[in-house]
Design an enzyme around this catalytic site. Structure first.
Site, mmCIF file in Angstrom:
data_model
loop_
_atom_site.group_PDB
_atom_site.id
_atom_site.type_symbol
_atom_site.label_atom_id
_atom_site.label_comp_id
_atom_site.label_asym_id
_atom_site.label_seq_id
_atom_site.Cartn_x
_atom_site.Cartn_y
_atom_site.Cartn_z
ATOM 1 N N ASP A 1 -9.692 3.478 -5.322
ATOM 2 C CA ASP A 1 -8.659 4.324 -4.724
ATOM 3 C C ASP A 1 -8.927 5.768 -5.121
ATOM 4 O OD1 ASP A 1 -6.264 5.506 -3.796
ATOM 5 O OD2 ASP A 1 -5.181 3.628 -4.113
ATOM 6 N N CYS B 1 0.857 -1.192 0.000
ATOM 7 C CA CYS B 1 0.000 0.000 0.000
ATOM 8 C C CYS B 1 0.890 1.238 0.000
ATOM 9 C CB CYS B 1 -0.932 0.008 1.205
ATOM 10 S SG CYS B 1 -1.984 1.477 1.284
ATOM 11 N N GLY B 2 1.062 1.839 -1.173
ATOM 12 C CA GLY B 2 1.928 3.003 -1.276
ATOM 13 C C GLY B 2 1.371 4.209 -0.556
ATOM 14 N N HIS B 3 0.070 4.465 -0.720
ATOM 15 C CA HIS B 3 -0.478 5.649 -0.055
ATOM 16 C C HIS B 3 -0.436 5.468 1.457
ATOM 17 C CE1 HIS B 3 -4.399 3.716 0.904
ATOM 18 N NE2 HIS B 3 -4.576 4.754 1.702
ATOM 19 N N GLY C 1 -0.453 4.570 -4.808
ATOM 20 C CA GLY C 1 0.996 4.561 -4.711
ATOM 21 C C GLY C 1 1.649 3.351 -5.335
#
Length: 342
Positions: free
Chosen positions: A263, A99-101, A268
């Site tokens: 999203d 999970c980039g964010h 991300g």
């Protein structure tokens, strides 16, 4: 009466709920092992087995305390002394590997709370163990405030280009990349759509259909990049090509992940997938930068930093802001229990 405390952030519009107190013990020696235990024997990433830990996830992702688009994480110990902490990422359907964010939000939180020391002006590096490996968040500071966060991902590998897929739209060609999770990419125009809020119901339905059609697809079979990560396709990225900026390509996307979740940010880890694909096409390299917009108009910037382990190392920059601190309670007399989803 059970109580759970959280600190909430949003990264470019996508929520991230960080649980700070009220968790049951989470056994396991590594983050990946803790995720497997959280999912439970016989469960899956989007259909975990019931248990005390999953009760907390459901409490925080369902109405009236959450909503169908909620995302968050359980902070856990790092795998070793090389990281500041670990995290189990979750959403309304279960547990993700990347999970980039969320990594960006966690970096801001770690600095904002003093967990990781940071200068008033300059940067601080926050190292985080996630189920897909070790990632980092470089937190940018000015005047004692966090102004941006740069997410450095595990190496992203292209799995397949123009894989044929039979759908109700006809035979589509999708690109597949593994950026901590597997993402499928294709232009929204291939579906006769564009990435605008008015088309969100159609985009969501298309993303769900494409993800389901990719289950067991030959392009995913036996690929070495997927060793230990057998969750299948996590997200479908539908994108519009926009005119290049002076520094590189410009795209707008919506990522449909898990079982039809949207999203709100440019995604991300999904941006990492797009970066690897664009780099392979020759559209990125050197100091060229992707401007990646979301369906709500927020933006990340991303670039490829180096080649490593058969893939590319990407960096994605955006903003993360705290939205609140909460103490949720579950009254034993509440007949709705952990809540509901609509």
């Amino acid at each position: 009466m059970h109580q759970v405390s959280t600190t909430d952030y949003h990264t470019a519009g996508e929520p991230f709920r960080i649980v700070t107190a009220g968790l049951p013990p989470i056994p396991g020696d590594t983050v990946a092992e803790r995720r497997s235990i959280a999912i439970g024997a016989g469960g899956s990433a989007t259909s975990p087995r019931p248990g005390a830990l999953d009760d907390v996830r459901r409490l925080l992702t369902r109405e009236p305390r959450g909503h169908a688009g909620m995302y968050g994480g359980f902070v856990v110990p790092a795998d070793d002394g090389g990281a500041h902490f670990g995290v189990l990422f979750w959403h309304r359907d279960g547990y993700s590997t990347a999970c980039g964010h969320g990594t960006m939000a966690l970096g801001a939180w770690a600095v904002d709370t003093g967990l990781v020391p940071a200068p008033d002006d300059g940067t601080a590096l926050v190292r985080i163990d996630v189920p897909s490996g070790r990632v980092s968040a470089t937190v940018h500071r000015s005047g004692g405030r966090t102004t941006a966060v740069t997410f450095r991902n595990v190496p992203t590998r292209v799995l397949a280009r123009k894989a044929d897929l039979a759908t109700s739209f006809g035979t589509l060609q999708v690109d597949l990349a593994h950026s901590g999770a597997v993402y499928a990419s294709l232009p929204a125009a291939a579906l006769g759509l564009s990435v605008v809020p008015d088309k969100l119901p159609e985009l969501t339905a298309a993303g769900r259909e494409i993800r389901a059609a990719l289950e067991g697809h030959e392009a995913l079979g036996g690929h070495e990049a997927l060793a230990g990560h057998r969750d299948g396709v996590y997200g479908v990225i539908l994108y519009d090509e926009l005119p290049d900026t002076p520094t590189g390509p410009h795209q707008r996307n919506v990522t449909v992940f898990a079982d039809g979740q949207i999203d709100r940010s440019p995604c991300g880890s999904g941006t990492s997938a797009r970066l690897a694909l664009l780099a392979e096409e020759g559209a990125l390299g050197g100091e060229r930068v992707l401007r990646h917009d979301s369906i709500i108009g927020t933006a990340f910037t991303g670039r490829v930093r180096e080649s490593k382990d058969g893939g590319v190392v990407t960096e994605v920059t955006g903003t993360a802001h705290r939205t609140g601190e909460h103490r949720f309670v579950l009254d034993g007399e509440d007949t709705l229990g952990a809540g509901f989803l609509l």
